[in-house]
Design an enzyme around this catalytic site. Structure first.
Site, PDB file in Angstrom:
ATOM      1  N   ASP A  83       4.547 -28.790 -20.626  1.00  0.00           N
ATOM      2  CA  ASP A  83       4.196 -29.726 -19.558  1.00  0.00           C
ATOM      3  C   ASP A  83       5.337 -30.724 -19.399  1.00  0.00           C
ATOM      4  O   ASP A  83       5.552 -31.578 -20.264  1.00  0.00           O
ATOM      5  CB  ASP A  83       2.925 -30.499 -19.916  1.00  0.00           C
ATOM      6  CG  ASP A  83       1.671 -29.661 -19.787  1.00  0.00           C
ATOM      7  OD1 ASP A  83       1.422 -29.155 -18.685  1.00  0.00           O
ATOM      8  OD2 ASP A  83       0.939 -29.532 -20.777  1.00  0.00           O
ATOM      9  N   HIS A 125     -10.779 -33.511 -19.232  1.00  0.00           N
ATOM     10  CA  HIS A 125     -10.518 -33.480 -20.671  1.00  0.00           C
ATOM     11  C   HIS A 125     -11.762 -33.913 -21.449  1.00  0.00           C
ATOM     12  O   HIS A 125     -11.952 -33.533 -22.603  1.00  0.00           O
ATOM     13  CB  HIS A 125      -9.361 -34.421 -21.044  1.00  0.00           C
ATOM     14  CG  HIS A 125      -8.031 -34.005 -20.497  1.00  0.00           C
ATOM     15  ND1 HIS A 125      -7.636 -34.300 -19.224  1.00  0.00           N
ATOM     16  CD2 HIS A 125      -7.002 -33.328 -21.074  1.00  0.00           C
ATOM     17  CE1 HIS A 125      -6.414 -33.823 -19.016  1.00  0.00           C
ATOM     18  NE2 HIS A 125      -6.005 -33.229 -20.127  1.00  0.00           N
ATOM     19  N   ARG A 183       6.946 -34.018 -22.120  1.00  0.00           N
ATOM     20  CA  ARG A 183       7.054 -33.767 -23.564  1.00  0.00           C
ATOM     21  C   ARG A 183       8.502 -33.852 -24.051  1.00  0.00           C
ATOM     22  O   ARG A 183       8.780 -34.434 -25.099  1.00  0.00           O
ATOM     23  CB  ARG A 183       6.496 -32.377 -23.915  1.00  0.00           C
ATOM     24  CG  ARG A 183       5.196 -31.986 -23.239  1.00  0.00           C
ATOM     25  CD  ARG A 183       4.029 -32.831 -23.655  1.00  0.00           C
ATOM     26  NE  ARG A 183       2.790 -32.291 -23.080  1.00  0.00           N
ATOM     27  CZ  ARG A 183       1.688 -33.006 -22.901  1.00  0.00           C
ATOM     28  NH1 ARG A 183       1.657 -34.276 -23.255  1.00  0.00           N
ATOM     29  NH2 ARG A 183       0.604 -32.456 -22.369  1.00  0.00           N
ATOM     30  N   ASP A 217      -6.409 -24.071 -16.613  1.00  0.00           N
ATOM     31  CA  ASP A 217      -6.070 -25.256 -17.376  1.00  0.00           C
ATOM     32  C   ASP A 217      -6.526 -24.998 -18.812  1.00  0.00           C
ATOM     33  O   ASP A 217      -7.208 -23.996 -19.095  1.00  0.00           O
ATOM     34  CB  ASP A 217      -6.770 -26.483 -16.786  1.00  0.00           C
ATOM     35  CG  ASP A 217      -6.017 -27.782 -17.049  1.00  0.00           C
ATOM     36  OD1 ASP A 217      -5.190 -27.809 -17.981  1.00  0.00           O
ATOM     37  OD2 ASP A 217      -6.273 -28.772 -16.347  1.00  0.00           O
ATOM     38  N   LYS A 233      -0.486 -27.121  -9.775  1.00  0.00           N
ATOM     39  CA  LYS A 233      -1.777 -27.490 -10.334  1.00  0.00           C
ATOM     40  C   LYS A 233      -2.341 -28.724  -9.618  1.00  0.00           C
ATOM     41  O   LYS A 233      -1.588 -29.466  -8.981  1.00  0.00           O
ATOM     42  CB  LYS A 233      -1.642 -27.739 -11.840  1.00  0.00           C
ATOM     43  CG  LYS A 233      -0.703 -28.873 -12.228  1.00  0.00           C
ATOM     44  CD  LYS A 233      -0.510 -28.951 -13.737  1.00  0.00           C
ATOM     45  CE  LYS A 233       0.320 -30.155 -14.140  1.00  0.00           C
ATOM     46  NZ  LYS A 233       0.575 -30.214 -15.598  1.00  0.00           N
ATOM     47  N   HIS A 234      -3.670 -28.971  -9.647  1.00  0.00           N
ATOM     48  CA  HIS A 234      -4.755 -28.312 -10.369  1.00  0.00           C
ATOM     49  C   HIS A 234      -5.763 -27.805  -9.338  1.00  0.00           C
ATOM     50  O   HIS A 234      -6.614 -28.577  -8.906  1.00  0.00           O
ATOM     51  CB  HIS A 234      -5.467 -29.274 -11.307  1.00  0.00           C
ATOM     52  CG  HIS A 234      -4.590 -30.022 -12.251  1.00  0.00           C
ATOM     53  ND1 HIS A 234      -3.884 -31.175 -11.910  1.00  0.00           N
ATOM     54  CD2 HIS A 234      -4.289 -29.782 -13.570  1.00  0.00           C
ATOM     55  CE1 HIS A 234      -3.220 -31.621 -12.953  1.00  0.00           C
ATOM     56  NE2 HIS A 234      -3.440 -30.797 -13.980  1.00  0.00           N
ATOM     57  N   ARG A 281       0.593 -39.510 -11.175  1.00  0.00           N
ATOM     58  CA  ARG A 281       1.006 -38.111 -11.366  1.00  0.00           C
ATOM     59  C   ARG A 281       1.048 -37.318 -10.063  1.00  0.00           C
ATOM     60  O   ARG A 281       1.489 -36.166 -10.061  1.00  0.00           O
ATOM     61  CB  ARG A 281       0.058 -37.413 -12.348  1.00  0.00           C
ATOM     62  CG  ARG A 281       0.083 -37.996 -13.748  1.00  0.00           C
ATOM     63  CD  ARG A 281      -0.979 -37.341 -14.616  1.00  0.00           C
ATOM     64  NE  ARG A 281      -0.765 -35.912 -14.779  1.00  0.00           N
ATOM     65  CZ  ARG A 281      -1.662 -35.065 -15.286  1.00  0.00           C
ATOM     66  NH1 ARG A 281      -2.850 -35.535 -15.664  1.00  0.00           N
ATOM     67  NH2 ARG A 281      -1.405 -33.784 -15.407  1.00  0.00           N
TER      68      ARG A 281
END
Length: 506
Positions: A235, A351, A243, A424, A338-339, A308
């Protein structure tokens, strides 16, 4: 793109005739549910939503393309939360050649770039895209025919490297974490279960050399065993989800978030960031980025998408996200859009639990689905499905990742997507708090998924999938449909990166 031009383009797409006839459903309940849903799609008429075109256009105009997945029985969902159960029978629809990409499509407006940048983008991106579109089907079939059922099922998983640890070596480090940083930790399990790919997180990143070695050895093992590279993902959206940048393994890297780039009004900056991120990823050995975000931020109180997204304008979101993705493609890195069908309207975080949008199909068509339709029209190779339910579209609490109505009915049949659908993370509580891992695996395959990302219990889930195929609950033809798509993408990656096994390079 102004509304008038957008409306003309969409009308051309929507005026295509229905060209397929489904076989009778073996599962009567499932057949009636999907039939009712398709009728709902054809009869929808009220218009609502952001950035809606000026002239009337109903959902009935959306054309169907030939089906590319088997719509099998999936987990049924009642109106009360938490009362889902698993349905075990499967039904086949007509298998066809939707894995072969069509040779022509409408031209779409993308990012505003300088003439030199545009020329570079067209030259390099088109090369990779041409590879994706021009793979010889005979080559795909030759590879598929040599694969065992177990190998084919394994190709449908992208896992954290920790999921490939043998039990004996799964000892925690000083922080209480089980972490993979060296290929020797997972070599035996990858050879036993040759997964489609892996995804790395910050804990797996110690240094540039270490990451390069881990990815190179994982990739070479896949080539040695199957003649195909592994999908090697991470990601790296920029901003808060980055990351590599946050790990510091490449020094100080400035990766602004999507909203910051959108605020400049310059889509070329999205392209430049995608290209720069792609260069870093390619240098480390990655060939897939789970980015960009294509969600339209229509709920300003959204708890998970702040910063985002490229904003609340669907056409701007499409333009900037496609520019970012083409920047990645220029570096031989696959973008994952995405998403789907859009996380920007939700008030919950998938999440943490059940997440939904109350929008109708018409509202989605003229807002959240616009960027994804643009990606489909541009023949982008991967779209990520979210764990978002659409109760006012499907009359169900099933999340998109488990819903044949959403993945097969809308994304495949109605929007015409022929690339890879990846879930996902299946470890998210939107799935694990409401479904057993066994039901989730069977449900997502039956819904139309090609790649399962981060299943809750990979090794047991893998054997569950194999057993479901052997017992006839899921047909091997259904598995083959997805694996054909996976092979095509991997062959294109291999060709672009000169990694194609000599055995299949003939």
């Amino acid at each position: 793109m102004n509304n008038r031009n957008f409306n003309r383009k969409l009308n051309r797409k929507l005026n295509r005739k229905l060209k397929w006839k489904p076989k009778p459903f073996q599962n009567q309940q499932m057949g009636s549910q999907l039939a009712a849903f398709m009728l709902t799609l054809s009869l929808a008429g009220s218009l609502a939503g952001c950035a809606r075109p000026n002239s009337d256009l109903s959902a009935s105009a959306f054309s169907d393309t030939a089906p590319s997945t088997e719509t099998a029985a999936v987990i049924s969902s009642s109106d009360d939360a938490g009362s889902e159960s698993s349905s075990k029978s499967a039904a086949d629809t007509s298998q066809q050649a939707s894995n072969q990409s069509s040779s022509s499509s409408d031209s779409n407006q993308t990012a505003s770039k300088s003439s030199s940048t545009t020329a570079t983008t067209q030259t390099k991106s088109d090369t990779l895209m041409e590879d994706l579109l021009a793979i010889d089907q005979k080559q795909v079939e030759a590879i598929l025919d040599q694969m065992s059922l177990e190998e084919k099922c394994a190709q449908m998983f992208i896992v954290e490297p920790e999921a490939l640890l043998p039990d004996a070596s799964a000892a925690p480090n000083e922080n209480g974490e089980v972490t993979v940083t060296d290929y020797s930790q997972i070599a035996a399990m990858q050879q036993s279960i040759p997964v489609g790919g892996i995804i790395l997180f910050g804990r797996n990143l110690q240094s540039a050399d270490q990451v390069q070695n881990l990815l190179a050895q994982t990739n070479q093992a896949s080539i040695n065993q199957l003649g195909l590279p592994a999908l090697l993902g991470i990601d790296e959206e920029g901003g808060s989800v980055a990351r590599i940048a946050r790990s510091g393994i490449l020094g100080q890297i400035d990766e602004p978030g999507a909203q910051e780039i959108a605020d400049t009004g310059d889509a070329n900056q999205a392209y430049q960031e995608g290209s720069e991120i792609g260069r870093h990823l390619h240098d480390l050995g990655f060939n897939m980025d789970f980015a960009p975000v294509m969600d339209v931020l229509t709920n300003p109180d959204n708890p998970v998408m702040q910063g985002r997204t490229y904003g609340n304008d669907p056409q701007k979101a499409a333009q900037f996200a496609l520019a970012f993705g083409k920047g990645l493609l220029d570096q031989d890195v696959l973008p994952v859009y995405k998403h789907f069908p859009g996380h920007g309207d939700t008030a919950e975080d998938s999440h943490e639990g059940y997440t939904y949008s109350n929008k109708t199909l018409d509202e989605l068509l003229f807002c959240e689905l616009i960027p994804f339709q643009e990606a489909v029209d541009e023949k982008m190779p991967l779209i990520m499905a979210s764990h978002i339910a659409l109760p006012n579209v499907t009359n169900s609490q099933l999340p998109a990742t488990l819903s044949p109505d959403i993945l097969t009915g809308i994304l495949r049949y109605r929007m015409g997507f022929q690339g890879l659908i990846v879930t996902d993370s299946m470890e998210m509580k939107a799935i694990t708090s409401r479904y057993s891992s066994t039901d989730a695996i069977g449900g997502t395959i039956s819904a139309g998924t090609d790649l399962i990302l981060m299943p809750e219990n990979f090794q047991s889930n893998y054997w569950t999938l194999v057993d479901k195929v052997k017992s006839g609950q899921i047909s091997e033809d259904r598995i083959d449909e997805s694996v054909r798509r996976i092979i095509r993408v991997k062959l294109a990656l291999a060709k672009s990166q000169n990694q194609l096994s000599t055995e299949f390079d003939q």
